[in-house]
Structure formats: structure tokens, C-alpha cells
Design a protein around this motif. Structure first.
Motif: not given
Length: 120
Positions: A22-38
């Protein structure tokens, strides 16, 4: 008893693994959102840089056109400069004549200064 112990141990390890997943999934979602913003930020920056480059290129072309026009219009610039010099000389001569006819001294040595410096 041994089965209960193994069952509890498996459940605890399963829960620990589940929380890590769950923690890894949450981190992956956060990374995806940050990547889209960047990516959006980089796209906007690229557009601004292209616009600035185009602006500088247009400015460089204008400067080149002005310099080229200056080479073509040197004769016109000479005529304007001579005309301004003649106008200033004529104005000076007319003012000097007007001052002479009005009785004002025309000699610069005897002409009083227009502005007093305060020194006597």
C-alpha cells in the motif's frame, strides 16, 4: 498449536507485506502526479523559451533592417544634418540682428550674462 502459530505468523507477515505494498502504491501514485505536473511545467517553459527566442530573432532582424536602411539613407541623413545646421545658424544670425536693431549689445564680452552665478 503449531498450525495456529504458523497461521498467525503468516497473517502478520501478510499484513506487513500488504502495508508495504500500500505504501509503495501510494508512493507510485504520488510520483505519477508529480511527473505529470513537472511535464506540464516543462511544456510551458519550452513554449515561453520558444516565444522569447522568436522575439529576439525578430528584434535582431529589425536591427539589421535599420542598419541596412542607414546605409541606404546616408545621403538623406547628410541633408537633414546640413538643414538643421543651416536652420540653427540662420536663427542665430536673425536673433543677433534683432538684438542689434533693438540697441542691445551684440559683443559677447560686453553682453551681460543671462543667469547670474551669485558671485560679484
Amino acid at each position: 498449536m503449531a498450525e495456529d502459530y504458523l497461521s498467525r505468523d503468516n497473517q502478520m507477515r501478510s499484513d506487513a507485506l500488504s502495508s508495504r505494498v500500500s505504501l509503495l502504491k501510494s508512493l507510485a501514485i504520488d510520483i505519477e502526479g508529480e511527473t505529470k505536473d513537472q511535464n506540464v511545467f516543462l511544456d510551458e517553459t519550452e513554449k515561453e523559451m520558444v516565444a522569447a527566442g522568436n522575439y529576439l530573432q525578430r528584434g535582431r532582424k529589425r536591427v539589421g533592417q535599420i542598419l541596412a536602411a542607414g546605409k541606404r539613407d546616408r545621403r538623406t541623413l547628410l541633408y537633414v544634418a546640413v538643414g538643421v545646421a543651416l536652420f540653427l545658424y540662420t536663427t542665430y544670425a536673425l536673433l543677433r540682428r534683432v538684438a542689434a536693431h533693438a540697441g542691445a549689445p551684440t559683443d559677447p564680452v560686453t553682453t551681460p550674462p543671462l543667469f547670474s552665478t551669485g558671485r560679484h
